[in-house]
Design a protein around this motif. Sequence first.
Motif, PDB file in Angstrom:
ATOM      1  N   GLY A 127       0.798  -1.218   0.000  1.00 32.17           N
ATOM      2  CA  GLY A 127       0.000   0.000   0.000  1.00 32.17           C
ATOM      3  C   GLY A 127       0.833   1.272   0.000  1.00 32.17           C
ATOM      4  N   ASN A 128       2.172   1.143  -0.147  1.00 32.04           N
ATOM      5  CA  ASN A 128       3.034   2.322  -0.150  1.00 32.04           C
ATOM      6  C   ASN A 128       3.763   2.404  -1.479  1.00 32.04           C
ATOM      7  OD1 ASN A 128       4.466   4.582   0.725  1.00 32.04           O
ATOM      8  ND2 ASN A 128       6.138   3.334   1.518  1.00 32.04           N
ATOM      9  N   SER A 129       3.605   3.513  -2.190  1.00 28.47           N
ATOM     10  CA  SER A 129       4.215   3.653  -3.500  1.00 28.47           C
ATOM     11  C   SER A 129       4.387   5.129  -3.811  1.00 28.47           C
ATOM     12  CB  SER A 129       3.327   3.004  -4.565  1.00 28.47           C
ATOM     13  OG  SER A 129       3.678   3.431  -5.855  1.00 28.47           O
ATOM     14  N   HIS A 130       5.540   5.483  -4.391  1.00 23.75           N
ATOM     15  CA  HIS A 130       5.757   6.875  -4.786  1.00 23.75           C
ATOM     16  C   HIS A 130       4.713   7.304  -5.812  1.00 23.75           C
ATOM     17  CE1 HIS A 130       9.316   7.297  -2.485  1.00 23.75           C
ATOM     18  NE2 HIS A 130      10.078   6.519  -3.227  1.00 23.75           N
ATOM     19  N   VAL A 131       4.393   6.411  -6.733  1.00 28.78           N
ATOM     20  CA  VAL A 131       3.392   6.727  -7.753  1.00 28.78           C
ATOM     21  C   VAL A 131       2.033   6.968  -7.100  1.00 28.78           C
ATOM     22  CG1 VAL A 131       2.144   5.862  -9.759  1.00 28.78           C
ATOM     23  CG2 VAL A 131       4.608   5.434  -9.543  1.00 28.78           C
ATOM     24  N   ALA A 132       1.666   6.105  -6.156  1.00 31.66           N
ATOM     25  CA  ALA A 132       0.388   6.253  -5.460  1.00 31.66           C
ATOM     26  C   ALA A 132       0.329   7.570  -4.695  1.00 31.66           C
ATOM     27  CB  ALA A 132       0.173   5.080  -4.504  1.00 31.66           C
ATOM     28  N   ASN A 133       1.436   7.932  -4.040  1.00 30.97           N
ATOM     29  CA  ASN A 133       1.471   9.191  -3.295  1.00 30.97           C
ATOM     30  C   ASN A 133       1.295  10.388  -4.225  1.00 30.97           C
ATOM     31  OD1 ASN A 133       1.965   7.836  -0.861  1.00 30.97           O
ATOM     32  ND2 ASN A 133       4.176   7.889  -1.156  1.00 30.97           N
ATOM     33  N   GLY A 134       1.964  10.346  -5.382  1.00 34.02           N
ATOM     34  CA  GLY A 134       1.867  11.444  -6.333  1.00 34.02           C
ATOM     35  C   GLY A 134       0.478  11.573  -6.934  1.00 34.02           C
ATOM     36  N   VAL A 135      -0.121  10.441  -7.321  1.00 31.90           N
ATOM     37  CA  VAL A 135      -1.463  10.461  -7.911  1.00 31.90           C
ATOM     38  C   VAL A 135      -2.493  10.902  -6.882  1.00 31.90           C
ATOM     39  CG1 VAL A 135      -3.283   9.050  -8.939  1.00 31.90           C
ATOM     40  CG2 VAL A 135      -0.907   8.722  -9.643  1.00 31.90           C
ATOM     41  N   ALA A 136      -2.365  10.385  -5.653  1.00 27.29           N
ATOM     42  CA  ALA A 136      -3.303  10.754  -4.593  1.00 27.29           C
ATOM     43  C   ALA A 136      -3.234  12.255  -4.304  1.00 27.29           C
ATOM     44  CB  ALA A 136      -3.003   9.962  -3.318  1.00 27.29           C
ATOM     45  N   GLY A 137      -2.033  12.804  -4.263  1.00 32.25           N
ATOM     46  CA  GLY A 137      -1.873  14.233  -4.033  1.00 32.25           C
ATOM     47  C   GLY A 137      -2.488  15.055  -5.148  1.00 32.25           C
ATOM     48  N   SER A 138      -2.362  14.576  -6.381  1.00 38.89           N
ATOM     49  CA  SER A 138      -2.922  15.300  -7.522  1.00 38.89           C
ATOM     50  C   SER A 138      -4.452  15.283  -7.501  1.00 38.89           C
ATOM     51  CB  SER A 138      -2.416  14.677  -8.831  1.00 38.89           C
ATOM     52  OG  SER A 138      -1.009  14.768  -8.914  1.00 38.89           O
ATOM     53  N   LEU A 139      -5.036  14.141  -7.188  1.00 43.21           N
ATOM     54  CA  LEU A 139      -6.495  14.039  -7.117  1.00 43.21           C
ATOM     55  C   LEU A 139      -7.056  14.908  -5.992  1.00 43.21           C
ATOM     56  CD1 LEU A 139      -6.989  10.191  -7.679  1.00 43.21           C
ATOM     57  CD2 LEU A 139      -7.490  12.032  -9.292  1.00 43.21           C
ATOM     58  N   ALA A 140      -6.364  14.899  -4.863  1.00 39.92           N
ATOM     59  CA  ALA A 140      -6.821  15.710  -3.738  1.00 39.92           C
ATOM     60  C   ALA A 140      -6.785  17.192  -4.061  1.00 39.92           C
ATOM     61  CB  ALA A 140      -5.950  15.416  -2.513  1.00 39.92           C
ATOM     62  N   THR A 141      -5.868  17.586  -4.950  1.00 37.53           N
ATOM     63  CA  THR A 141      -5.740  18.980  -5.342  1.00 37.53           C
ATOM     64  C   THR A 141      -6.987  19.479  -6.071  1.00 37.53           C
ATOM     65  OG1 THR A 141      -3.342  18.773  -5.510  1.00 37.53           O
ATOM     66  CG2 THR A 141      -4.336  20.600  -6.688  1.00 37.53           C
ATOM     67  N   LEU A 142      -7.636  18.610  -6.836  1.00 34.81           N
ATOM     68  CA  LEU A 142      -8.850  19.000  -7.555  1.00 34.81           C
ATOM     69  C   LEU A 142      -9.920  19.503  -6.589  1.00 34.81           C
ATOM     70  CD1 LEU A 142      -9.109  16.021 -10.074  1.00 34.81           C
ATOM     71  CD2 LEU A 142      -8.346  18.346 -10.575  1.00 34.81           C
ATOM     72  N   LEU A 143     -10.087  18.794  -5.474  1.00 34.46           N
ATOM     73  CA  LEU A 143     -11.057  19.204  -4.461  1.00 34.46           C
ATOM     74  C   LEU A 143     -10.603  20.461  -3.743  1.00 34.46           C
ATOM     75  CD1 LEU A 143     -12.103  15.839  -2.757  1.00 34.46           C
ATOM     76  CD2 LEU A 143     -13.520  17.317  -4.188  1.00 34.46           C
ATOM     77  N   HIS A 144      -9.344  20.479  -3.360  1.00 30.17           N
ATOM     78  CA  HIS A 144      -8.810  21.608  -2.604  1.00 30.17           C
ATOM     79  C   HIS A 144      -8.963  22.922  -3.368  1.00 30.17           C
ATOM     80  CE1 HIS A 144      -5.396  24.385  -1.881  1.00 30.17           C
ATOM     81  NE2 HIS A 144      -5.702  24.193  -0.615  1.00 30.17           N
ATOM     82  N   ASP A 145      -8.585  22.922  -4.636  1.00 27.69           N
ATOM     83  CA  ASP A 145      -8.582  24.158  -5.409  1.00 27.69           C
ATOM     84  C   ASP A 145      -9.986  24.668  -5.716  1.00 27.69           C
ATOM     85  OD1 ASP A 145      -5.899  24.101  -5.311  1.00 27.69           O
ATOM     86  OD2 ASP A 145      -5.546  23.727  -7.433  1.00 27.69           O
ATOM     87  N   ALA A 146     -10.954  23.757  -5.813  1.00 31.24           N
ATOM     88  CA  ALA A 146     -12.327  24.180  -6.060  1.00 31.24           C
ATOM     89  C   ALA A 146     -12.845  25.046  -4.920  1.00 31.24           C
ATOM     90  CB  ALA A 146     -13.226  22.958  -6.236  1.00 31.24           C
TER      91      ALA A 146
END
Length: 303
Positions: A127-146
């Motif tokens: 459950g730990n991956s650099h790719v997963a961390n990067g993608v998760a951060g990007s998806l969370a940004t969509l909500l944050h910026d709205a």
Amino acid sequence: MELRSPGLPLEGVPVLTGESDEYECLPEGSSHVIHMLAGAVAGVLEHTVMYPVDSVKTRMQSLQPDPNAKYKGVGEALRRMIRTEGLQAPLRGINVTVLGAGPAHALYFACYEKMKTVIGGMINHSGNSHVANGVAGSLATLLHDAVMNPAEVVKQRMQMYNSPYRSMLDCIRTVGRTEGVGAFYRSYTTQLIMNVPFQAIHFIMYEFTQERLNPQRQYHPGTHIVSGAIAGAVAAAATTPLDVCKTLLNTQENMALSSVQVSGHLSGMVNAIRTVYQLGGVKGYFKGMQARIIYQMPSTAIA
């Protein structure tokens, strides 16, 4: 403004041990409300503690500043702002930042914690991956910026030198009446395009540095501070050109736009990129970078 690394455990909440659980995670089964509360607190602290430096950054990114608002450095800018405009000058707009940062960061951290686990589990069993961390951060940004983008527009307009707005509500009413609701989202695309790579770079750098400084993931707040500061500095430097464009879209500097014969209001990232180059050349894309890095390093460590 941008979100940061996963927070430390809440005081009094036990931390699970085991190969599949990072020490900074909340216990398995913790409600999203807990993640949202922790994220909201981290976000509000991050934005308010370093807010005066953020005010300096906004002014230094002005493409055609008033002669009275040309500063040699961050320290000199803060001293002049306080001396000529009063103690409250570096804090103008902080109220709208608090109101926006709380819910924006709450949604961000809840989404990040959930998605990094889901995506990480798809990639590998740990459950730990650099790719997963990067993608998760990007998806969370969509909500944050709205949520955060309208607050950012009001904040930056109030931070500018000789701002015409008396208060947060005055700014909201005036912008809405004279420019329409769309004015609060002119920079949304640019904000997303900036924050997605910012978050991806930030989270990857944060996790990478943590693995080097604290490979056993033992409780050691110092590693969070150092890792967060390094990640924030790298991400901030890499995305400064887009931040300058975002500031121009948010503030709609009349003096700057009139000098390049822009009629009406500037919209769109491409137009902003072109206008920044017309007004400041290549150097224009890096205005305020020092203040941005100085702001991001402790802000990231705090969060």
